[in-house]
Design a protein around this motif. Structure first.
Motif, PDB file in Angstrom:
ATOM      1  N   ALA A 132      -4.250  56.423  -4.678  1.00 25.84           N
ATOM      2  CA  ALA A 132      -5.621  56.799  -5.045  1.00 25.84           C
ATOM      3  C   ALA A 132      -6.581  56.406  -3.929  1.00 25.84           C
ATOM      4  CB  ALA A 132      -6.028  56.100  -6.340  1.00 25.84           C
ATOM      5  N   ASP A 133      -7.591  57.245  -3.674  1.00 24.48           N
ATOM      6  CA  ASP A 133      -8.591  56.919  -2.660  1.00 24.48           C
ATOM      7  C   ASP A 133      -9.639  55.990  -3.253  1.00 24.48           C
ATOM      8  OD1 ASP A 133     -10.132  58.560  -4.244  1.00 24.48           O
ATOM      9  OD2 ASP A 133     -10.947  59.727  -2.598  1.00 24.48           O
ATOM     10  N   THR A 134     -10.652  55.667  -2.443  1.00 16.99           N
ATOM     11  CA  THR A 134     -11.653  54.689  -2.883  1.00 16.99           C
ATOM     12  C   THR A 134     -12.416  55.162  -4.117  1.00 16.99           C
ATOM     13  OG1 THR A 134     -11.920  53.951  -0.594  1.00 16.99           O
ATOM     14  CG2 THR A 134     -13.674  53.361  -2.156  1.00 16.99           C
ATOM     15  N   ALA A 135     -12.855  56.437  -4.107  1.00 17.36           N
ATOM     16  CA  ALA A 135     -13.609  56.951  -5.257  1.00 17.36           C
ATOM     17  C   ALA A 135     -12.777  56.909  -6.528  1.00 17.36           C
ATOM     18  CB  ALA A 135     -14.074  58.383  -4.971  1.00 17.36           C
ATOM     19  N   LEU A 136     -11.486  57.160  -6.406  1.00 19.37           N
ATOM     20  CA  LEU A 136     -10.621  57.146  -7.586  1.00 19.37           C
ATOM     21  C   LEU A 136     -10.334  55.718  -8.031  1.00 19.37           C
ATOM     22  CD1 LEU A 136      -8.971  58.582  -9.663  1.00 19.37           C
ATOM     23  CD2 LEU A 136      -7.162  58.954  -7.970  1.00 19.37           C
ATOM     24  N   ARG A 137     -10.181  54.802  -7.097  1.00 21.12           N
ATOM     25  CA  ARG A 137      -9.945  53.409  -7.479  1.00 21.12           C
ATOM     26  C   ARG A 137     -11.160  52.812  -8.195  1.00 21.12           C
ATOM     27  NH1 ARG A 137      -5.482  51.009  -5.997  1.00 21.12           N
ATOM     28  NH2 ARG A 137      -4.138  51.970  -4.433  1.00 21.12           N
ATOM     29  N   GLU A 138     -12.343  53.266  -7.823  1.00 20.88           N
ATOM     30  CA  GLU A 138     -13.537  52.786  -8.499  1.00 20.88           C
ATOM     31  C   GLU A 138     -13.671  53.333  -9.911  1.00 20.88           C
ATOM     32  OE1 GLU A 138     -16.628  53.997  -5.899  1.00 20.88           O
ATOM     33  OE2 GLU A 138     -16.443  52.268  -4.547  1.00 20.88           O
ATOM     34  N   SER A 139     -12.863  54.340 -10.235  1.00 15.41           N
ATOM     35  CA  SER A 139     -12.999  54.979 -11.545  1.00 15.41           C
ATOM     36  C   SER A 139     -12.662  54.026 -12.696  1.00 15.41           C
ATOM     37  CB  SER A 139     -12.097  56.210 -11.624  1.00 15.41           C
ATOM     38  OG  SER A 139     -10.723  55.836 -11.555  1.00 15.41           O
ATOM     39  N   LYS A 140     -11.847  52.999 -12.435  1.00 10.82           N
ATOM     40  CA  LYS A 140     -11.481  52.104 -13.532  1.00 10.82           C
ATOM     41  C   LYS A 140     -12.713  51.409 -14.117  1.00 10.82           C
ATOM     42  CE  LYS A 140     -10.142  48.505 -10.217  1.00 10.82           C
ATOM     43  NZ  LYS A 140      -9.003  47.724  -9.680  1.00 10.82           N
ATOM     44  N   ASP A 141     -13.703  51.135 -13.285  1.00 10.02           N
ATOM     45  CA  ASP A 141     -14.932  50.525 -13.805  1.00 10.02           C
ATOM     46  C   ASP A 141     -15.751  51.538 -14.598  1.00 10.02           C
ATOM     47  OD1 ASP A 141     -14.419  47.994 -12.613  1.00 10.02           O
ATOM     48  OD2 ASP A 141     -15.092  48.803 -10.687  1.00 10.02           O
ATOM     49  N   ARG A 142     -15.803  52.786 -14.108  1.00  9.56           N
ATOM     50  CA  ARG A 142     -16.521  53.826 -14.864  1.00  9.56           C
ATOM     51  C   ARG A 142     -15.826  54.097 -16.196  1.00  9.56           C
ATOM     52  NH1 ARG A 142     -16.338  56.288  -9.721  1.00  9.56           N
ATOM     53  NH2 ARG A 142     -14.724  57.733 -10.439  1.00  9.56           N
ATOM     54  N   VAL A 143     -14.491  54.168 -16.164  1.00  8.21           N
ATOM     55  CA  VAL A 143     -13.730  54.472 -17.380  1.00  8.21           C
ATOM     56  C   VAL A 143     -13.907  53.358 -18.416  1.00  8.21           C
ATOM     57  CG1 VAL A 143     -11.390  54.741 -18.290  1.00  8.21           C
ATOM     58  CG2 VAL A 143     -12.074  55.961 -16.219  1.00  8.21           C
ATOM     59  N   ARG A 144     -13.859  52.127 -17.951  1.00  7.69           N
ATOM     60  CA  ARG A 144     -14.019  51.004 -18.898  1.00  7.69           C
ATOM     61  C   ARG A 144     -15.383  51.047 -19.571  1.00  7.69           C
ATOM     62  NH1 ARG A 144     -12.708  44.634 -17.748  1.00  7.69           N
ATOM     63  NH2 ARG A 144     -13.509  43.824 -19.734  1.00  7.69           N
ATOM     64  N   ALA A 145     -16.442  51.232 -18.783  1.00  8.36           N
ATOM     65  CA  ALA A 145     -17.777  51.274 -19.374  1.00  8.36           C
ATOM     66  C   ALA A 145     -17.923  52.466 -20.311  1.00  8.36           C
ATOM     67  CB  ALA A 145     -18.823  51.332 -18.268  1.00  8.36           C
ATOM     68  N   ALA A 146     -17.373  53.619 -19.940  1.00  8.00           N
ATOM     69  CA  ALA A 146     -17.491  54.807 -20.791  1.00  8.00           C
ATOM     70  C   ALA A 146     -16.771  54.618 -22.110  1.00  8.00           C
ATOM     71  CB  ALA A 146     -16.929  56.017 -20.037  1.00  8.00           C
ATOM     72  N   ILE A 147     -15.605  53.989 -22.085  1.00 11.20           N
ATOM     73  CA  ILE A 147     -14.858  53.769 -23.326  1.00 11.20           C
ATOM     74  C   ILE A 147     -15.613  52.803 -24.239  1.00 11.20           C
ATOM     75  CG2 ILE A 147     -12.782  52.672 -24.241  1.00 11.20           C
ATOM     76  CD1 ILE A 147     -11.202  53.934 -21.988  1.00 11.20           C
ATOM     77  N   VAL A 148     -16.106  51.728 -23.679  1.00  8.73           N
ATOM     78  CA  VAL A 148     -16.825  50.738 -24.491  1.00  8.73           C
ATOM     79  C   VAL A 148     -18.109  51.333 -25.066  1.00  8.73           C
ATOM     80  CG1 VAL A 148     -18.044  48.532 -24.405  1.00  8.73           C
ATOM     81  CG2 VAL A 148     -15.825  48.784 -23.259  1.00  8.73           C
ATOM     82  N   ASN A 149     -18.848  52.092 -24.245  1.00  5.38           N
ATOM     83  CA  ASN A 149     -20.104  52.681 -24.715  1.00  5.38           C
ATOM     84  C   ASN A 149     -19.895  53.880 -25.625  1.00  5.38           C
ATOM     85  OD1 ASN A 149     -21.919  50.913 -23.388  1.00  5.38           O
ATOM     86  ND2 ASN A 149     -21.526  51.967 -21.447  1.00  5.38           N
ATOM     87  N   SER A 150     -18.655  54.325 -25.774  1.00  2.00           N
ATOM     88  CA  SER A 150     -18.343  55.399 -26.729  1.00  2.00           C
ATOM     89  C   SER A 150     -17.842  54.850 -28.050  1.00  2.00           C
ATOM     90  CB  SER A 150     -17.285  56.347 -26.120  1.00  2.00           C
ATOM     91  OG  SER A 150     -17.786  56.978 -24.948  1.00  2.00           O
ATOM     92  N   GLY A 151     -17.916  53.536 -28.228  1.00  2.00           N
ATOM     93  CA  GLY A 151     -17.555  52.928 -29.513  1.00  2.00           C
ATOM     94  C   GLY A 151     -16.111  52.524 -29.634  1.00  2.00           C
ATOM     95  N   CYS A 152     -15.355  52.523 -28.538  1.00  2.00           N
ATOM     96  CA  CYS A 152     -13.950  52.131 -28.566  1.00  2.00           C
ATOM     97  C   CYS A 152     -13.783  50.800 -27.826  1.00  2.00           C
ATOM     98  CB  CYS A 152     -13.058  53.197 -27.941  1.00  2.00           C
ATOM     99  SG  CYS A 152     -13.167  54.811 -28.744  1.00  2.00           S
ATOM    100  N   SER A 153     -12.642  50.198 -27.981  1.00  2.00           N
ATOM    101  CA  SER A 153     -12.392  48.895 -27.353  1.00  2.00           C
ATOM    102  C   SER A 153     -11.581  49.073 -26.080  1.00  2.00           C
ATOM    103  CB  SER A 153     -11.657  47.973 -28.324  1.00  2.00           C
ATOM    104  OG  SER A 153     -10.378  48.518 -28.654  1.00  2.00           O
ATOM    105  N   TRP A 154     -11.738  48.127 -25.178  1.00  2.00           N
ATOM    106  CA  TRP A 154     -10.968  48.107 -23.933  1.00  2.00           C
ATOM    107  C   TRP A 154      -9.840  47.079 -24.104  1.00  2.00           C
ATOM    108  CZ3 TRP A 154     -10.579  51.063 -19.783  1.00  2.00           C
ATOM    109  CH2 TRP A 154      -9.931  50.571 -18.648  1.00  2.00           C
ATOM    110  N   PRO A 155      -8.617  47.420 -23.732  1.00  2.00           N
ATOM    111  CA  PRO A 155      -7.506  46.482 -23.944  1.00  2.00           C
ATOM    112  C   PRO A 155      -7.673  45.199 -23.128  1.00  2.00           C
ATOM    113  CG  PRO A 155      -6.824  48.351 -22.587  1.00  2.00           C
ATOM    114  CD  PRO A 155      -8.181  48.678 -23.116  1.00  2.00           C
ATOM    115  N   GLN A 156      -7.507  44.063 -23.777  1.00  2.00           N
ATOM    116  CA  GLN A 156      -7.621  42.761 -23.117  1.00  2.00           C
ATOM    117  C   GLN A 156      -6.243  42.244 -22.728  1.00  2.00           C
ATOM    118  OE1 GLN A 156     -10.638  41.522 -22.338  1.00  2.00           O
ATOM    119  NE2 GLN A 156     -11.403  43.437 -23.253  1.00  2.00           N
ATOM    120  N   ARG A 157      -5.455  43.109 -22.118  1.00  2.00           N
ATOM    121  CA  ARG A 157      -4.107  42.758 -21.670  1.00  2.00           C
ATOM    122  C   ARG A 157      -3.894  43.404 -20.299  1.00  2.00           C
ATOM    123  NH1 ARG A 157      -0.176  44.285 -26.560  1.00  2.00           N
ATOM    124  NH2 ARG A 157       1.309  43.096 -25.279  1.00  2.00           N
ATOM    125  N   ARG A 158      -2.704  43.316 -19.796  1.00  2.00           N
ATOM    126  CA  ARG A 158      -2.387  43.914 -18.499  1.00  2.00           C
ATOM    127  C   ARG A 158      -2.308  45.433 -18.664  1.00  2.00           C
ATOM    128  NH1 ARG A 158       0.063  42.670 -13.576  1.00  2.00           N
ATOM    129  NH2 ARG A 158       1.378  44.339 -12.719  1.00  2.00           N
TER     130      ARG A 158
END
Length: 502
Positions: A38-64
């Protein structure tokens, strides 16, 4: 432990490759690990994805959490994987069922609040998804008009991640694209009747449009070079459906797709500024190279005004696309190929001081020669028509001048004749016919090609320029309605190849 699986598409030039996106939640130190080049823009997506999931009313897994993009050897870039990554994570948490994601490609960039944003290159992604056998695609809702250009897919538009989740649970329908309405074949364009005089240059434009030839216009400023070039695209026939889709694909990758008319059948006219770089003209940039002006002008016109000001290095970079109709750009991350079959129109002043009349020129003859020598011999050898544009001698209006519609009618007839002749060979215009075929299967009598033989023996013509003059002669025959060129038409083709412009 949970495993979620979705699909997205990676772009490599104009080609898309379906990517399997997996998310695995398991034991280990809490964290997110992304694998799969994955390139830099794609590697940064994990932070966008986490915030989007949490702000959509779902939980983010607290594991590996391991995010995998397969095939692992294919480099992926961009932000279009965000939606697929989010749904893979939610699938690993059993928020959505695996069956609901089967055969569905998910494309779109996520905002931190879960909104879906459009991205460049959607059209080739949809074509790749269809070719891989995927049946459904979810895209950002503003991109639905572009998505409607691809048949054979069930396309759905969403405004945010929550909409996709509700749709996957079967609780709500997502919008579908409206049927594509064919745009007007020719949008209003400037008329050739506006140009005063310039009979030689007007004839050269007609020949170039009829045969797909490249053209050079040389003359003082204010004589109509730019006017002629701006009206040239209005003489060309409309693009075929395949060519229009190819052009739309290039524009989609470059982020230049018109929002109101994604599929245009009008030939493009691209006129880069003389200060353009090689990357903007040919294509390039960091990472995977993006298309340049030569590709955005595919099946249309590339107009280079003040051509000598661009410099020899940039102009000579046009040689390969002029001959092969495509550009190949090599980068450390791979080599991409973009279509680039265009008609080149060059415009140049006769000297650096560029007076309106030659009598006012203060340049020595050596300076004039050096100025036009910036257009190298190998480049000019690939330009079929050289025409001189002279200062106007009258201020008469354009009432008696021939309109673009009248010229275009003759151009279409000539193009039809050429298409019928080359139908079995796979060529569309006379300019595409290779020299060996013209000299063998479509050979002309010796008396007809005698002017070419004389030019070759005297050194005034190269083998390439002789072939190009022969192509122009075939175009002149098509315009005249003749079955094959005459010796007069061969001589007329040579008339436009002489360096009278210099």
């Amino acid at each position: 432990m949970g495993l979620g699986r979705t699909w997205s598409v990676a772009l490599h030039g104009v080609e898309g490759h379906v990517v399997e996106v997996e998310a695995h939640i398991g034991d280990g130190m809490n964290g997110v690990h992304m694998v799969g080049l994955a390139d830099t823009a794609l590697r940064e997506s994990k932070d966008r994805v986490r915030a989007a999931i949490v702000n959509s009313g779902c939980s983010w897994p607290q594991r590996r959490l391991v995010l995998s993009l397969s095939p692992a050897t294919l480099r992926k870039s961009g932000s279009a994987f965000d939606l697929a990554l989010a749904l893979a994570v939610l699938g690993a948490q059993d928020v959505v069922t695996p069956d609901s994601l089967t055969g569905t490609a998910l494309l779109g960039e996520l905002a931190l609040d879960g909104r879906l944003r459009p991205f460049d290159g959607l059209l080739p992604c949809l074509i790749a998804a269809r070719g891989a056998g995927l049946k459904r695609v979810v895209v950002p809702e503003p991109a639905l008009p572009e998505a409607a250009l691809v048949d054979g897919l069930d396309v759905f538009g969403a405004t945010c991640l929550s909409d996709v989740l509700v749709w996957l649970r079967g609780l709500r329908d997502l919008p579908r694209p409206e049927p594509v309405a064919r745009a007007a074949v020719h949008s209003p364009q400037p008329d050739l009747a506006d140009v005063v005089g310039q009979e030689d240059a007007r004839l050269a434009c007609e020949i170039a449009a009829a045969g797909g030839h490249h053209m050079l216009l040389v003359g003082p400023p204010g004589t109509g070079k730019t006017m002629l070039a701006r009206r040239f695209a209005g003489l060309l026939p409309p693009l075929s459906d395949d060519d229009a889709l190819t052009l739309a694909t290039i524009r989609s990758i470059a982020g230049r797709l018109p929002p109101g008319e994604p599929l245009s059948h009008s030939p493009p006219l691209v006129a880069p500024h003389p200060s353009s770089s090689i990357a903007s003209l040919i294509g390039g940039g960091t990472g995977i190279a993006r298309p340049g002006s030569v590709s955005l002008a595919h099946r249309g016109v590339l107009f280079l005004d003040e051509a000598p000001e661009l410099g020899p290095k940039l102009l000579d970079a046009l040689r390969t696309p002029l001959e092969e109709g495509e550009v190949r750009i090599a980068r450390s991350e791979g080599t991409v190929t973009y279509p680039a079959r265009f008609q080149l129109i060059l415009a140049a002043n006769p000297c650096p001081c560029a007076p309106v009349h030659d009598r006012d020129c203060v340049c020595p003859s050596s300076a004039r020669r050096r100025y036009l020598a910036r257009l190298s011999g190998p480049l000019l050898d690939r330009v079929d028509l050289h025409a001189r544009v002279y200062p106007a001698t009258t201020f008469a209006g354009p009432d008696g001048a021939e309109s673009s519609a009248a010229v275009r009618a003759r151009v279409l007839n000539a193009r039809t004749a050429a298409a019928e002749r080359w139908a079995g060979e796979g060529w569309q215009t006379n300019a595409e016919a290779p020299g060996p075929a013209l000299r063998s299967r479509f050979a002309l009598p010796e008396r007809v090609v005698r002017p070419l033989d004389l030019g070759l023996r005297s050194g005034q013509l190269s083998a390439r320029s002789a072939d190009r003059a022969l192509r122009v002669a075939w175009t002149l025959a098509d315009l005249a309605g003749d079955p094959c060129p005459s010796v007069e038409q061969v001589e007329a083709a040579l008339y436009f190849r002489e360096r009278r412009a210099a």
